[in-house]
Design an enzyme around this catalytic site. Structure first.
Site, PDB file in Angstrom:
ATOM      1  N   ALA A 153       0.824  -1.219   0.000  1.00 34.13           N
ATOM      2  CA  ALA A 153       0.000   0.000   0.000  1.00 34.13           C
ATOM      3  C   ALA A 153       0.855   1.265   0.000  1.00 34.13           C
ATOM      4  CB  ALA A 153      -0.921   0.000   1.211  1.00 34.13           C
ATOM      5  N   ARG A 178      -2.976   8.455  -9.946  1.00 32.28           N
ATOM      6  CA  ARG A 178      -4.153   8.639 -10.798  1.00 32.28           C
ATOM      7  C   ARG A 178      -5.414   9.025 -10.010  1.00 32.28           C
ATOM      8  NH1 ARG A 178      -3.521   3.134 -13.984  1.00 32.28           N
ATOM      9  NH2 ARG A 178      -2.152   2.776 -12.208  1.00 32.28           N
ATOM     10  N   THR A 216       7.041  -3.444  -6.627  1.00 34.16           N
ATOM     11  CA  THR A 216       6.346  -4.398  -5.754  1.00 34.16           C
ATOM     12  C   THR A 216       7.308  -5.420  -5.135  1.00 34.16           C
ATOM     13  OG1 THR A 216       5.788  -5.659  -7.747  1.00 34.16           O
ATOM     14  CG2 THR A 216       4.085  -4.212  -6.877  1.00 34.16           C
TER      15      THR A 216
END
Ligand code: UD1
Ligand code: CA
Length: 447
Positions: free
Chosen positions: A8, A14, A75
């Site tokens: 997170a 965006r 990630t």
């Protein structure tokens, strides 16, 4: 024990927001809340959230541990930061999920964890959720060799042939902990985004002869990752539909689920009917056989049975059984209403207690008041509770008749069985059984 790492820390650019993406709400709860709930429901005992600076301060309210990823290098890097925080355990299982997937279900997560240990998954280092999706898509593509998963290719690194693949990486994984720890050390940022991709662990496992077991999800909505506010609205619509469906199965009639706005953790009794443009929120508890709406808003409200709330707002208040509210009434500020009360048109009630059988039928304001049993409050009655400095209390006894257009200048008490005439301005206490009228109100001759 099963651990989960929730990613997170991404900026969520965006969303075009000053707030972290995973704090944006879907049906009254942050996206991250849903992900954590689904993980716990799937049997995960320890959750570690990878956070950025902004999220760091907010994490505590989710009751989970957090680790700061100061720089978002991908990630794979985020997972490495998390693993460095966790003491290694032999034979452990680690679920990795994203904080921006509020629609993920505990069933899907449980299935993914189960796949690692299932006979078919025997010896698998990793289980990953894949899903068929309409093209084009920004999701990573699942490249298979025969029926085996071979690797994942990100859109920006994909060839045209790979972009034509319609099986996607959902971004939900279960790993054998030791295998994951080993594989993340070999990740390299040699791709179009110069990031450490967690998805590269797939090719790493396959290359070293380990198995990667796919779990094919049937509904791509379950793995919808929210990137912008259009997707946020889609997620809200789906979550709301699920919430409505659950209550309808439990015996609630919802006339139009698309025009009814619910949240998780509500209680609504059977045979309650909800008419359109009604929202129920903040842990509200609604009894059975109630009628809500149309156009009602209930927030942190507790209602008994057979309560009707039409075109009205009830906030932070509780209402006993067999009460009618509205149309166009507003109850707020810890108001407590007993059974068989009637609250009619254009009535505002703030921080007041109404005993059984009270009627306040039209155009009144009761603030900081307490009203005894079976008292009738006439149209246009106002408690003048604010003297410009502080709020003062009004106490009205039982079986009192408050005449239309009475002003009760607080602090003031009206005794049991008393009466005020129409237009009275009550500035002094009225003893039990007394009848007063006028401005200022004076006792009337005894009958
Ligand atoms: C990722 C997958 C992609 C998959 C998709 C599903 C990779 C490389 N790609 O792509 O195959 O189809 O998810 O949604 O994993 N995050 C961090 N730290 C970082 C980067 C990201 O915590 O340094 C978090 C983000 O906050 C987000 C999650 O990881 O919650 C996914 O990151 P994102 O950049 O959105 O990955 P995608 O490009 O969507
Ligand atoms: Ca994403």
């Amino acid at each position: 024990m099963i651990r989960a790492i929730v990613l997170a820390a991404g900026k969520g650019t965006r969303m075009k927001s000053a707030r972290s993406k995973v704090l944006h709400e879907v049906c009254g709860r942050p996206m991250l809340w849903y992900v954590i709930r689904a993980l716990r429901g799937a049997g995960v005992e320890e959750v570690l959230v990878v956070v950025n600076d902004e999220l760091q301060g907010e994490r505590a309210r989710f009751g989970v541990a957090g680790v700061l990823q100061a720089e978002q290098l991908g990630t794979g890097h985020a997972v490495k930061v998390a693993l460095d925080e966790l003491p290694p355990r032999q034979g452990g299982r680690v679920v990795v999920a994203c904080g921006d997937m509020p629609l993920v279900t505990q069933e899907l997560l449980r299935g993914t964890i189960g796949t690692l240990d299932a006979p078919g998954g025997q010896g698998a280092a990793m289980a990953l959720v894949t899903v068929k999706m309409p093209l084009p898509s920004n999701f990573g593509r699942i490249v298979r060799k025969g029926s085996d998963v071979e690797r994942i290719v990100e859109v920006r690194d994909a060839t045209p042939a790979e972009l034509a693949i319609d099986e996607m990486n959902a971004g939900i994984y279960a790993f054998d902990e030791a295998a994951l720890r080993d594989a993340v050390t070999r990740l390299r940022p040699d791709n179009a985004q110069s990031e450490y991709y967690l998805t590269d662990t797939v090719a790493d496992f396959v290359g070293s002869g380990k198995r990667v077991a796919p779990v094919v999800a049937t509904d791509h909505l379950h793995v919808l990752g929210i990137n912008d506010r259009v997707e946020l609205a889609e997620a809200r619509r789906e979550m709301n539909a699920r919430l409505c469906a659950q209550h309808m199965r439990d015996g609630v009639t919802i006339v139009d689920p698309e025009a009814t706005y619910l949240e998780p953790e509500l209680e609504i009794g059977a045979d309650t009917v909800i008419y359109p443009n009604t929202s129920v929120s903040r842990l509200s508890q609604i009894g059975g056989a109630c009628t809500l709406g149309p156009n009602a808003r209930l927030s942190n409200a507790r209602l008994g049975d057979r309560v009707t709330v039409r075109e009205s707002v009830v906030m932070d208040s509780s209402i006993g059984s067999d009460v009618n509210v509205g149309p166009f009434a507003h109850l707020r500020g810890e108001t407590v209403v007993a059974e068989r009360v009637h609250i009619g048109n254009f009535v505002e009630i703030k921080k007041s207690k109404l005993a059984r059988g009270v009627k306040v039928s039209h155009l009144s304001y009761l603030g900081d008041a307490s009203v005894g049993e079976e008292t009738n409050v006439g149209a246009g009655t106002i408690t003048c509770n604010y003297d410009g400095t502080k709020k003062n209390e009004t106490t009205i006894g039982s079986r009192v008749s408050i005449g239309s257009n009475t002003s009760l200048v607080a602090p003031v008490t009206v005794g049991d069985d008393a009466l005020t005439g129409a237009g009275s301005v009550v500035t002094k206490d009225v003893p039990e059984g007394e009848r007063v009228a006028g401005n200022p109100a004076r006792p009337l001759p005894k009958k």
